[in-house]
Design a protein around this motif. Structure first.
Motif, short mmCIF file in Angstrom:
data_model
loop_
_atom_site.label_atom_id
_atom_site.label_comp_id
_atom_site.label_asym_id
_atom_site.label_seq_id
_atom_site.Cartn_x
_atom_site.Cartn_y
_atom_site.Cartn_z
N THR A 295 -3.30 -1.24 -3.36
CA THR A 295 -3.07 -2.76 -2.70
C THR A 295 -3.53 -3.90 -2.96
O THR A 295 -1.92 -4.17 -3.71
CB THR A 295 -3.61 -2.84 -0.52
OG1 THR A 295 -3.63 -1.95 -0.20
CG2 THR A 295 -2.91 -4.33 -0.06
N ARG A 296 -4.07 -3.86 -3.87
CA ARG A 296 -4.15 -5.43 -4.79
C ARG A 296 -3.52 -4.38 -5.78
O ARG A 296 -3.52 -5.96 -6.57
CB ARG A 296 -5.24 -5.41 -4.70
CG ARG A 296 -6.47 -6.72 -3.36
CD ARG A 296 -7.86 -7.09 -3.16
NE ARG A 296 -7.81 -7.42 -2.00
CZ ARG A 296 -9.24 -7.96 -1.58
NH1 ARG A 296 -9.94 -8.69 -2.09
NH2 ARG A 296 -9.64 -8.40 -0.08
N LEU B 248 5.15 -7.92 1.68
CA LEU B 248 4.04 -7.40 1.86
C LEU B 248 3.87 -7.89 3.89
O LEU B 248 4.03 -8.60 4.23
CB LEU B 248 2.60 -8.72 1.60
CG LEU B 248 2.57 -9.62 1.04
CD1 LEU B 248 1.52 -10.16 0.21
CD2 LEU B 248 1.40 -8.29 -0.63
N ASP C 234 -0.24 -4.21 5.35
CA ASP C 234 -0.80 -4.52 4.26
C ASP C 234 -1.59 -5.99 3.61
O ASP C 234 -3.44 -5.63 3.61
CB ASP C 234 0.17 -5.46 3.08
CG ASP C 234 1.05 -3.92 2.77
OD1 ASP C 234 0.52 -2.89 2.40
OD2 ASP C 234 2.21 -4.30 2.68
N PRO D 32 -8.52 -1.66 -0.58
CA PRO D 32 -8.35 -2.35 -1.76
C PRO D 32 -7.29 -2.46 -2.66
O PRO D 32 -7.04 -3.07 -3.25
CB PRO D 32 -9.45 -3.18 -1.92
CG PRO D 32 -10.64 -1.79 -1.38
CD PRO D 32 -10.04 -1.02 -0.02
N GLN E 268 -5.53 -4.33 2.60
CA GLN E 268 -5.71 -5.12 1.85
C GLN E 268 -8.05 -4.61 1.76
O GLN E 268 -8.59 -5.38 0.61
CB GLN E 268 -5.61 -6.59 1.19
CG GLN E 268 -6.07 -7.55 2.47
CD GLN E 268 -5.17 -9.02 1.99
OE1 GLN E 268 -5.98 -9.43 0.95
NE2 GLN E 268 -5.35 -9.60 2.86
N TYR E 269 -7.76 -4.41 3.02
CA TYR E 269 -9.43 -4.29 3.05
C TYR E 269 -10.03 -2.09 2.78
O TYR E 269 -10.89 -2.64 2.53
CB TYR E 269 -9.86 -5.12 4.28
CG TYR E 269 -9.89 -6.41 4.79
CD1 TYR E 269 -10.16 -7.38 3.35
CD2 TYR E 269 -8.44 -6.91 5.16
CE1 TYR E 269 -9.88 -8.67 3.66
CE2 TYR E 269 -8.18 -8.18 5.45
CZ TYR E 269 -8.78 -9.50 4.94
OH TYR E 269 -8.25 -10.35 5.09
N ILE F 254 -4.05 -13.68 2.40
CA ILE F 254 -4.32 -12.95 0.92
C ILE F 254 -5.03 -14.14 -0.46
O ILE F 254 -5.78 -14.88 0.20
CB ILE F 254 -2.76 -13.34 0.08
CG1 ILE F 254 -2.08 -14.03 -0.31
CG2 ILE F 254 -1.90 -12.18 1.29
CD1 ILE F 254 -0.90 -13.80 -1.10
N TRP G 108 0.86 -1.13 0.63
CA TRP G 108 0.14 -0.44 0.37
C TRP G 108 1.16 1.93 -0.04
O TRP G 108 0.56 2.33 -1.10
CB TRP G 108 -0.70 0.21 1.44
CG TRP G 108 -1.78 1.15 0.87
CD1 TRP G 108 -3.36 1.62 0.38
CD2 TRP G 108 -2.06 2.03 2.40
NE1 TRP G 108 -3.46 2.74 1.15
CE2 TRP G 108 -2.62 3.29 1.66
CE3 TRP G 108 -0.81 2.40 3.14
CZ2 TRP G 108 -3.29 4.71 2.93
CZ3 TRP G 108 -1.55 3.91 3.76
CH2 TRP G 108 -2.14 4.95 3.43
#
Length: 325
Positions: free
Chosen positions: A93-94, A77, A81, A90, A86-87, A114, A55
């Motif tokens: 990050t993704r 990661l 992260d 997202p 990732q939430y 993940i 991120w």
């Protein structure tokens, strides 16, 4: 190869990401690579990029992939992260995960946390620590059972949980908790100072240099790692290499380094349960010896040579992936 390592932590920072970047620079240069550590990517030419933090380094990842679509990219990661960004964030990050040819996870259970689509990219790397020059146990002070907490003071680390646990100890306990680390902000600094003034069992030592940290670990009988999220804390490596028993919050980042059957876990944010474990370690020599035996057994998984081999494996996988495209 010419390698760029991007870390969001600046040159004066003692944050874990900066320490990791500098350690990897040394390990990779030992293997013959040329390594440049940057806090921002501005189009520098290289053969491969390693970006610490999906991120926080998302812009560097995006820019590198745009400038060099055919060059290998590794994204590391971190705990935030995996367990926050990732939430909460997202998209960037993704996007970093998707752009990477290889993802590095810092503990053995990252794959479970993940998206399945990215698991084939994952390589697990255990961060290393040098064996300390100061021997432990013999330096312990008589009449005290010293417990240390080491790391920056911030929400993710739940840094004062061991201090709060001491309020549940019986009067006859000789446990003293010392906390070393830079506070993330003024609020954390003030909380630590206030607890230190009010709690005779707690001392806030602020940020210490490496010799002082080694001394703290040498006089300690136990380390507490109370984090609510971790990507694979390097302080676990340091404790194992020092033969210092650990009590750890029961989270994936700790289980992924210490193992599912490690006997020293307590529920996150539960200072009463932590107090009970601390007291057990103080009064039950067999339990303390078991913790010591377990961390010593793990010590060889945290050597610089093991970490260098994992880095080389990540480089080879990233380069091979590009050759197959």
């Amino acid at each position: 190869m010419q390698i760029v390592v991007v870390t969001p932590a600046g040159p004066d920072s003692k944050a874990g990401n900066r320490a990791t970047a500098l350690r990897w620079k040394a390990l990779l240069e030992t293997a013959g690579h040329q390594v440049n550590v940057l806090t921002a990517y501005q189009g520098e030419t290289c053969d491969l990029m390693i970006a610490l933090h999906a991120w926080r380094s998302a812009e560097a990842v995006r820019q590198f992939r745009e400038d060099w679509p055919d060059k290998p990219l590794i994204v590391v990661l971190t705990g935030t992260d995996i367990y926050r960004f990732q939430y909460e964030c997202p998209e960037p990050t993704r996007a970093s995960m998707a752009a990477a040819d290889v993802l590095i996870g810092l503990h053995d259970q990252v794959a479970q946390d993940i998206p399945e689509a990215f698991r084939s990219k994952l390589i697990t790397l255990r961060q290393s620590a040098e064996k300390p020059t100061v021997a432990g146990s013999s330096k312990a002070e008589p009449g005290r059972f010293d417990v240390c907490v080491i790391g920056h003071l911030r929400e993710e680390k739940d840094s004062l949980r061991a201090a709060w646990a001491t309020h549940y100890l019986p009067e006859e306990s000789e446990i003293m908790v010392s906390c070393a680390g830079k506070a993330h902000n003024e609020a954390w600094h003030n909380k630590a100072l206030e607890e230190s003034r009010a709690n005779p069992r707690f001392h806030y030592l602020e940020q210490l240099d490496k010799p002082a940290l080694e001394h703290l670990m040498a006089v300690s009988r136990l380390m507490v790692i109370s984090s609510v999220m971790e990507g694979g804390a390097n302080v676990v490596s340091e404790a194992c290499r020092a033969g210092l028993p650990i009590l750890a919050s029961d989270i994936p980042g700790n289980r992924g380094l210490l193992g599912d059957d490690y006997p020293g876990y307590f529920p996150p944010k539960d200072e009463k349960a932590l107090a009970q474990l601390m007291r057990r370690a103080e009064t039950d020599p067999g339990f303390l010896a078991e913790l010591n035996e377990r961390v010593c057994r793990l010590a060889d998984t945290f050597t610089p040579e093991q970490e260098r081999q994992s880095l080389e494996q990540a480089l080879e996988k990233a380069v091979a992936g590009k050759m197959l495209v």
